[in-house]
Design a protein around this motif. Sequence first.
Motif, short mmCIF file in Angstrom:
data_model
loop_
_atom_site.label_atom_id
_atom_site.label_comp_id
_atom_site.label_asym_id
_atom_site.label_seq_id
_atom_site.Cartn_x
_atom_site.Cartn_y
_atom_site.Cartn_z
N PHE A 193 0.90 -1.11 -0.03
CA PHE A 193 0.01 -0.09 -0.09
C PHE A 193 1.08 1.31 -0.03
N VAL A 194 0.91 2.13 -1.07
CA VAL A 194 1.51 3.17 -1.20
C VAL A 194 0.57 4.40 -1.19
N GLY A 195 0.76 5.46 -0.05
CA GLY A 195 -0.25 6.49 0.16
C GLY A 195 0.20 7.12 1.04
N VAL A 196 -0.69 7.95 1.67
CA VAL A 196 -0.37 9.02 2.74
C VAL A 196 -1.22 8.78 3.95
N VAL A 197 -0.86 9.36 5.09
CA VAL A 197 -1.55 9.30 6.29
C VAL A 197 -2.06 10.82 6.57
N ARG A 198 -3.10 11.10 6.71
CA ARG A 198 -3.69 12.64 6.85
C ARG A 198 -4.07 12.65 8.27
N GLY A 199 -3.52 13.55 9.16
CA GLY A 199 -4.11 13.89 10.40
C GLY A 199 -4.56 15.33 10.81
N THR A 200 -5.80 15.19 11.27
CA THR A 200 -6.26 16.71 11.45
C THR A 200 -6.60 16.89 13.03
N LEU A 201 -6.06 17.74 13.63
CA LEU A 201 -6.44 17.96 14.95
C LEU A 201 -7.59 19.15 14.90
N VAL A 202 -8.78 18.92 15.69
CA VAL A 202 -9.78 19.95 16.00
C VAL A 202 -10.08 20.14 17.19
N ASP A 203 -10.70 21.08 17.49
CA ASP A 203 -11.27 21.36 18.88
C ASP A 203 -12.62 21.34 19.00
N SER A 204 -13.10 21.75 20.25
CA SER A 204 -14.65 21.46 20.57
C SER A 204 -15.37 22.25 19.52
N THR A 205 -15.04 23.44 18.73
CA THR A 205 -15.54 23.96 18.05
C THR A 205 -15.48 23.47 16.64
N ARG A 206 -14.81 22.49 16.40
CA ARG A 206 -14.33 22.04 15.18
C ARG A 206 -13.50 22.62 14.35
N ALA A 207 -12.89 23.76 15.09
CA ALA A 207 -11.81 24.49 14.35
C ALA A 207 -10.56 23.60 14.21
N VAL A 208 -10.00 23.78 12.93
CA VAL A 208 -8.72 22.95 13.10
C VAL A 208 -7.58 23.63 13.69
N ARG A 209 -6.97 22.96 14.38
CA ARG A 209 -5.65 23.42 15.32
C ARG A 209 -4.24 22.91 14.61
N ALA A 210 -4.37 21.88 13.94
CA ALA A 210 -3.10 21.55 13.38
C ALA A 210 -3.46 20.37 12.27
N SER A 211 -2.66 20.04 11.34
CA SER A 211 -2.86 19.18 10.31
C SER A 211 -1.49 18.49 9.86
N PHE A 212 -1.56 17.56 9.43
CA PHE A 212 -0.22 17.08 8.82
C PHE A 212 -0.60 15.73 7.84
N THR A 213 0.32 15.62 6.73
CA THR A 213 0.31 14.54 5.64
C THR A 213 1.64 13.87 5.72
N SER A 214 1.58 12.81 5.65
CA SER A 214 2.82 12.06 5.93
C SER A 214 2.91 10.73 4.88
N PRO A 215 3.59 10.87 3.81
CA PRO A 215 3.54 9.66 2.93
C PRO A 215 4.25 8.46 3.46
#
Lengths: 158, 275
Positions: free
Chosen positions: B197-219
């Motif tokens: 499997f060749v792809g990416v991991v995407r992560g998104t950290l959201v707070d209680s208001t659903r605002a994005v606090r951080a994100s990352f993409t890692s192949p």
Amino acid sequence: MTRCGWLVIGMTLLCALTPSVGHGQVLTVTGAHNLTFGTVLPGVSSVISRTDPANAGRFNIFSDQQGNQIRMTFTLPAAMIGPAGAQMPLVFGAADAGFSATQNINGQVAFDPRTPFNQALPNNGRCSVFLGGRANPATNQRAGAYAGTITLTVTVLQ
Amino acid sequence: MKHASWLVAVGLFATSLDAQGVMVAPHAVYIDHRVRSGSVLLYNPGTEPVEVTISTFFGYPVTDSTGTIMLRTVEAPDSTQPSALAWVQAFPRRLTVAPLERQTVRLLGRPPAALADGEYWLRLVIAAKGGQVPVTGIPDSSGIQVGLTLEVRTVIGVAYRKGAVSTGVALSNVRAQLKGDTLFTWGRLERRGNAAFVGVVRGTLVDSTRAVRASFTSPLGVYFTMEPRIAVVVGRLPRGRYWLRYEVAAEREDLDPAVVLKAPTVRDSVQLVVP
């Protein structure tokens, strides 16, 4: 050569290489500066810091694969070999290597060159690895030229 | 490839002409059984000839107990391993690349006749050494001169595909931990199908208001099973509840879309509490 000259070479390469390579995926690892021990006297250790711009070893890495994980592994000699097989010990410490995502020698994150080190390629695809070390000549160190090879292996982790 | 990338690369070469090493392209080779061959381009950006030695071994990425990705190598892979080591060969294995010249290394597959459909792997090692490097150092009364030459090795993956190949990934045990200003994430990834499997991991950290606090993409590539640790600096977070949204997708901008096998995107999420 002038900047204009390099631009012409660059554009020529651009045209010549693109059809062959296809979709991206360039990785270049170069040894940019040898680890250089200046004056070496018998019985006197010579220490080179990884932040020494004139003498630290330097490898440059370039890729268009931003974010890709690479694993860097040094192969370090225990000694340099000189005349008639004479040896001069080399020592590398836990903080003798440094990684710079900006290629700035003053902006390094230290790591141990004796163990592998993982790093994601920075957004601009350029980074550098620096290396220092210590040469320990004996008091009766035989005169002559001593040499050795430091190898950096860069593995694309995908 | 993007032309801008080439311009960047050329710019780099122009300022590093004393460098010892070669440009390697591509960094991942896919060989189709119908063609049975592939190639790797080597380019010497320096002003001195570079001696190149090509070798191969069998290995694939795994993770250690901390989630650090490493390469597991198998010296003598048996028939249970999807190894192409025994029957994919590189030509030439020794070559000299002149300054500002390029050369091609050919990869030729000679698989056994009864090779089952699937994907088979090996790793290609491109070892580059500059020509004669003078011993450096300042001569003194002791007559001792010292010089250490640098050598570089680039290790890239080669995949040989025969017949119907498929891939996918199962995601479980997603975890997240905040340490200081850094978010550490883990997820257990188990490959499905008969190809990596060749792809990416995407992560998104959201707070209680659903605002994005951080994100990352890692192949990444999942060859069997791994639990990669991905760290991202998120800064100091105020007290509260947060959710890490974690997804793994078979997408890669850096690879030819033709070689990226399609697979369903998998997702999970986990809650974090900053006390």
